[in-house]
Design a protein around this motif. Structure first.
Motif, PDB file in Angstrom:
ATOM      1  N   TYR A 161      25.825  41.360  37.955  1.00  0.00           N
ATOM      2  CA  TYR A 161      26.002  42.805  37.817  1.00  0.00           C
ATOM      3  C   TYR A 161      24.657  43.467  37.515  1.00  0.00           C
ATOM      4  O   TYR A 161      23.869  42.973  36.710  1.00  0.00           O
ATOM      5  N   GLY A 193      33.093  46.425  45.558  1.00  0.00           N
ATOM      6  CA  GLY A 193      33.264  46.191  44.131  1.00  0.00           C
ATOM      7  C   GLY A 193      33.123  47.499  43.383  1.00  0.00           C
ATOM      8  O   GLY A 193      32.082  48.143  43.448  1.00  0.00           O
ATOM      9  N   TYR A 239      36.975  45.395  40.335  1.00  0.00           N
ATOM     10  CA  TYR A 239      36.230  44.385  39.576  1.00  0.00           C
ATOM     11  C   TYR A 239      37.137  43.500  38.715  1.00  0.00           C
ATOM     12  O   TYR A 239      36.869  42.315  38.547  1.00  0.00           O
TER      13      TYR A 239
END
Length: 217
Positions: free
Chosen positions: A62, A90, A95
């Motif tokens: 991330y 995403g 997520y």
């Protein structure tokens, strides 16, 4: 500055729109789809970029998804912009299921029989790993003893299973998006070429009529 916003948005509004864009995620998805269709590359090259972007959303990197997606697209000779746009697969709506699927697959692939909540919830592991990282950075200047326990638990019980477990579902999801996007992009590009040719022919006809009807010098 030429591109500076006239209306300065407050920080809370920027954060809110990052989670829920203006017009909702449906509108954002349609915008991304429109941009992907209008890319000038061949359909297969754009689709390879989409593959790279969608696959990247199943990785735990991330904050680095744009970099990872662009790197994969470069290796695969895919469209870099398509890869970056496809990372919007995403988002806050996806997520959570992506994380659950990746974690469960990772525990299964690695043969881990531990209870994922053995050392606390997922949120607690994130918090303790962040606290460890902050304290250990501070220790460089304060001389305090370092403690990597929280980060170690996070790596072995979250990050590594997520990274390994995201490979299989990531390939499946990215592969489906690849094979669906190639014919759709090809049809869109052919239709757009037809529209442009029709407009060009109309302009030529109009110019020819104007030249033919103009009085001689």
């Amino acid at each position: 500055m030429v591109f500076k916003r006239r209306d300065r948005r407050p920080i809370w509004k920027i954060a809110t729109e990052a989670v829920w864009p203006r017009g909702g995620w449906g509108r954002a998805a349609r915008y991304v789809q429109h941009r992907l269709h209008r890319l000038p590359d061949p359909p297969a090259r754009i689709a390879r970029g989409i593959f790279a972007g969608v696959f990247t959303t199943f990785t735990p990197f991330y904050g680095l998804h744009f970099v990872v997606a662009a790197s994969l697209a470069f290796i695969m000779r895919g469209n870099l912009l398509a890869a970056i746009l496809a990372t919007f697969f995403g988002n806050p709506l996806t997520y959570l299921p992506i994380g659950i699927i990746s974690m469960k697959t990772g525990y299964w692939m690695l043969g881990l029989n531990k209870d994922p909540s053995l050392h606390g919830s997922l949120g607690r592991k994130f918090a303790e790993a962040g606290a460890d990282l902050w304290r250990n950075v501070e220790s460089i200047f304060t001389g305090a003893p370092t403690d990597w326990r929280g980060l170690s638990i996070f790596y072995h019980e979250v990050f590594f299973p997520y990274m390994i477990g995201g490979i299989l579902p990531g390939i499946i999801a990215a592969g489906i998006c690849y094979y669906l996007s190639v014919p759709v992009i090809r049809v869109y590009q052919n239709r757009r070429k037809g529209v442009l040719k029709a407009k060009l022919a109309a302009l030529k006809k109009k110019k020819k009529q104007a030249d033919g009807g103009a009085p001689p010098d």
